[in-house]
Design a protein around this motif. Structure first.
Motif, PDB file in Angstrom:
ATOM      1  N   ASN A 140       0.854  -1.193   0.000  1.00 43.52           N
ATOM      2  CA  ASN A 140       0.000   0.000   0.000  1.00 43.52           C
ATOM      3  C   ASN A 140       0.891   1.245   0.000  1.00 43.52           C
ATOM      4  OD1 ASN A 140      -1.338   2.103   2.260  1.00 43.52           O
ATOM      5  ND2 ASN A 140      -2.726   1.443   0.663  1.00 43.52           N
ATOM      6  N   LEU A 141       0.514   2.244  -0.780  1.00 44.80           N
ATOM      7  CA  LEU A 141       1.368   3.427  -0.947  1.00 44.80           C
ATOM      8  C   LEU A 141       0.893   4.644  -0.155  1.00 44.80           C
ATOM      9  CD1 LEU A 141       2.172   3.270  -4.789  1.00 44.80           C
ATOM     10  CD2 LEU A 141       3.617   2.544  -2.872  1.00 44.80           C
ATOM     11  N   HIS A 142      -0.144   4.477   0.641  1.00 48.00           N
ATOM     12  CA  HIS A 142      -0.606   5.661   1.380  1.00 48.00           C
ATOM     13  C   HIS A 142       0.475   6.113   2.353  1.00 48.00           C
ATOM     14  CE1 HIS A 142      -3.515   8.594   2.526  1.00 48.00           C
ATOM     15  NE2 HIS A 142      -3.068   8.454   3.753  1.00 48.00           N
ATOM     16  N   GLY A 143       0.756   7.404   2.354  1.00 50.89           N
ATOM     17  CA  GLY A 143       1.745   7.949   3.288  1.00 50.89           C
ATOM     18  C   GLY A 143       3.177   7.618   2.934  1.00 50.89           C
ATOM     19  N   VAL A 144       3.424   7.274   1.671  1.00 48.59           N
ATOM     20  CA  VAL A 144       4.768   6.828   1.276  1.00 48.59           C
ATOM     21  C   VAL A 144       5.814   7.945   1.403  1.00 48.59           C
ATOM     22  CG1 VAL A 144       4.474   7.282  -1.217  1.00 48.59           C
ATOM     23  CG2 VAL A 144       6.032   5.479  -0.450  1.00 48.59           C
ATOM     24  N   PHE A 145       5.391   9.182   1.263  1.00 50.97           N
ATOM     25  CA  PHE A 145       6.371  10.284   1.320  1.00 50.97           C
ATOM     26  C   PHE A 145       6.905  10.467   2.740  1.00 50.97           C
ATOM     27  CE2 PHE A 145       3.929  11.061  -2.469  1.00 50.97           C
ATOM     28  CZ  PHE A 145       4.923  11.326  -3.384  1.00 50.97           C
ATOM     29  N   GLY A 146       8.220  10.530   2.840  1.00 50.96           N
ATOM     30  CA  GLY A 146       8.850  10.691   4.136  1.00 50.96           C
ATOM     31  C   GLY A 146       9.050   9.378   4.874  1.00 50.96           C
ATOM     32  N   ARG A 147       8.641   8.282   4.237  1.00 46.89           N
ATOM     33  CA  ARG A 147       8.715   6.974   4.894  1.00 46.89           C
ATOM     34  C   ARG A 147       9.968   6.237   4.425  1.00 46.89           C
ATOM     35  NH1 ARG A 147       3.155   4.028   4.258  1.00 46.89           N
ATOM     36  NH2 ARG A 147       3.923   3.133   2.316  1.00 46.89           N
ATOM     37  N   ASN A 148      10.550   5.447   5.314  1.00 43.77           N
ATOM     38  CA  ASN A 148      11.658   4.594   4.883  1.00 43.77           C
ATOM     39  C   ASN A 148      11.141   3.563   3.903  1.00 43.77           C
ATOM     40  OD1 ASN A 148      13.526   5.795   6.579  1.00 43.77           O
ATOM     41  ND2 ASN A 148      13.079   4.380   8.259  1.00 43.77           N
ATOM     42  N   ALA A 149      11.961   3.250   2.900  1.00 43.95           N
ATOM     43  CA  ALA A 149      11.589   2.174   1.985  1.00 43.95           C
ATOM     44  C   ALA A 149      11.403   0.893   2.792  1.00 43.95           C
ATOM     45  CB  ALA A 149      12.682   1.984   0.937  1.00 43.95           C
ATOM     46  N   ALA A 150      10.530   0.047   2.276  1.00 49.64           N
ATOM     47  CA  ALA A 150      10.325  -1.286   2.851  1.00 49.64           C
ATOM     48  C   ALA A 150       9.817  -1.252   4.288  1.00 49.64           C
ATOM     49  CB  ALA A 150      11.621  -2.109   2.766  1.00 49.64           C
ATOM     50  N   SER A 151       8.923  -0.319   4.599  1.00 48.08           N
ATOM     51  CA  SER A 151       8.475  -0.242   5.988  1.00 48.08           C
ATOM     52  C   SER A 151       6.974  -0.447   6.188  1.00 48.08           C
ATOM     53  CB  SER A 151       8.915   1.083   6.608  1.00 48.08           C
ATOM     54  OG  SER A 151       8.376   2.166   5.895  1.00 48.08           O
ATOM     55  N   VAL A 152       6.260  -0.902   5.155  1.00 45.55           N
ATOM     56  CA  VAL A 152       4.841  -1.206   5.371  1.00 45.55           C
ATOM     57  C   VAL A 152       4.736  -2.557   6.074  1.00 45.55           C
ATOM     58  CG1 VAL A 152       2.645  -1.778   4.250  1.00 45.55           C
ATOM     59  CG2 VAL A 152       4.013   0.140   3.415  1.00 45.55           C
ATOM     60  N   GLU A 153       4.080  -2.563   7.229  1.00 42.43           N
ATOM     61  CA  GLU A 153       3.970  -3.778   8.029  1.00 42.43           C
ATOM     62  C   GLU A 153       3.243  -4.874   7.288  1.00 42.43           C
ATOM     63  OE1 GLU A 153       3.355  -4.240  11.909  1.00 42.43           O
ATOM     64  OE2 GLU A 153       4.396  -2.401  12.505  1.00 42.43           O
ATOM     65  N   GLY A 154       3.765  -6.063   7.426  1.00 46.79           N
ATOM     66  CA  GLY A 154       3.083  -7.222   6.875  1.00 46.79           C
ATOM     67  C   GLY A 154       3.346  -7.424   5.399  1.00 46.79           C
ATOM     68  N   TYR A 155       4.164  -6.564   4.798  1.00 45.52           N
ATOM     69  CA  TYR A 155       4.476  -6.768   3.387  1.00 45.52           C
ATOM     70  C   TYR A 155       5.865  -7.388   3.274  1.00 45.52           C
ATOM     71  CZ  TYR A 155       5.254  -6.316  -1.515  1.00 45.52           C
ATOM     72  OH  TYR A 155       5.535  -6.638  -2.815  1.00 45.52           O
ATOM     73  N   ASN A 156       5.975  -8.373   2.390  1.00 49.03           N
ATOM     74  CA  ASN A 156       7.214  -9.133   2.259  1.00 49.03           C
ATOM     75  C   ASN A 156       8.120  -8.526   1.175  1.00 49.03           C
ATOM     76  OD1 ASN A 156       9.101 -11.157   2.464  1.00 49.03           O
ATOM     77  ND2 ASN A 156       7.931 -12.608   1.215  1.00 49.03           N
ATOM     78  N   TYR A 157       8.963  -7.610   1.570  1.00 44.26           N
ATOM     79  CA  TYR A 157       9.832  -6.892   0.632  1.00 44.26           C
ATOM     80  C   TYR A 157      11.053  -7.728   0.238  1.00 44.26           C
ATOM     81  CZ  TYR A 157       7.481  -2.478   1.907  1.00 44.26           C
ATOM     82  OH  TYR A 157       6.575  -1.473   2.107  1.00 44.26           O
ATOM     83  N   SER A 158      11.667  -7.329  -0.870  1.00 49.27           N
ATOM     84  CA  SER A 158      12.937  -7.928  -1.269  1.00 49.27           C
ATOM     85  C   SER A 158      14.042  -7.472  -0.310  1.00 49.27           C
ATOM     86  CB  SER A 158      13.301  -7.492  -2.689  1.00 49.27           C
ATOM     87  OG  SER A 158      13.552  -6.095  -2.714  1.00 49.27           O
TER      88      SER A 158
END
Ligand code: HEC
Length: 165
Positions: A89-107
């Motif tokens: 989910n991209l809501h609030g992506v600005f100012g956020r560290n990459a790969a920090s949405v909880e529960g998402y399995n990032y590379s």
């Protein structure tokens, strides 16, 4: 502030993605962990939000940005509290560290990247995701035209509650 209770309903009404999953819009929204950013929804508020963005985004074509977001919708939601799909989910992506949405399995490469998403890294990411960060798992060729990227980023700012970072 008084817009809060209307946000989800408005986002779902305005954006077709909510209708794709057959009822997922009724999933109970998790309590927002970040300060809720108001998503402007009437034309006046949208205009004001656009005008308040830093240049060159304040002069962007939001309608074109919305169209370009069609390239992202198969993998991303942007509404507050909306689910992760193929991408987070991209809501609030600005100012956020990459790969920090909880529960998402990032590379691993995105997790190790130390990127903080702002307009500039986003512009480079969206131009050529695999060149910007080789080995990330966003299988997307990129948005070639710089003007399209500016319009798209302005749209993301307005829709994701950009608060100046
Ligand atoms: C085919 C699916 C797909 C498409 C299309 C796609 N993405 Fe992604 N996106 C992903 C995936 C998967 C990731 C996670 C990458 C990783 O972990 O390496 C991602 C990650 C991201 C991130 C980083 C998010 C974070 O929390 O760090 C941003 C920002 C992003 N995408 C924006 C976009 C935008 C804007 C578009 C449209 C121009 C787009 N993406 C199109 C699948 C996609």
């Amino acid at each position: 502030m008084q817009l809060r209770p209307l946000l989800l309903a408005a986002a779902c009404a305005a954006l077709a993605a909510c209708n794709q999953g057959g009822g997922s819009e009724n999933a109970s929204a998790p309590a927002p962990s970040a300060p809720a950013a108001a998503v402007p929804k009437d034309p006046e508020a949208i205009k004001a939000a656009l005008a308040a963005l830093p240049a060159p985004y304040n002069a962007a074509d939001l309608e074109n940005g919305r169209k370009k977001f069609g390239l992202c919708r198969s993998c991303h939601t942007i509404e507050p509290g909306a689910p992760n799909m193929t991408g987070p989910n991209l809501h609030g992506v600005f100012g956020r560290n990459a790969a920090s949405v909880e529960g998402y399995n990032y590379s691993d490469v995105l997790k190790a990247s130390n990127i903080v998403w702002g307009p500039e890294p986003l512009d480079q990411w969206l131009a050529k995701p695999q060149e910007f960060l080789p080995g990330n798992k966003m299988t997307f060729l990129g948005v070639k035209d710089p003007k399209d990227r500016t319009d798209l980023i302005a749209y993301l700012m307005v829709e994701s509650g950009y608060t100046g970072q």
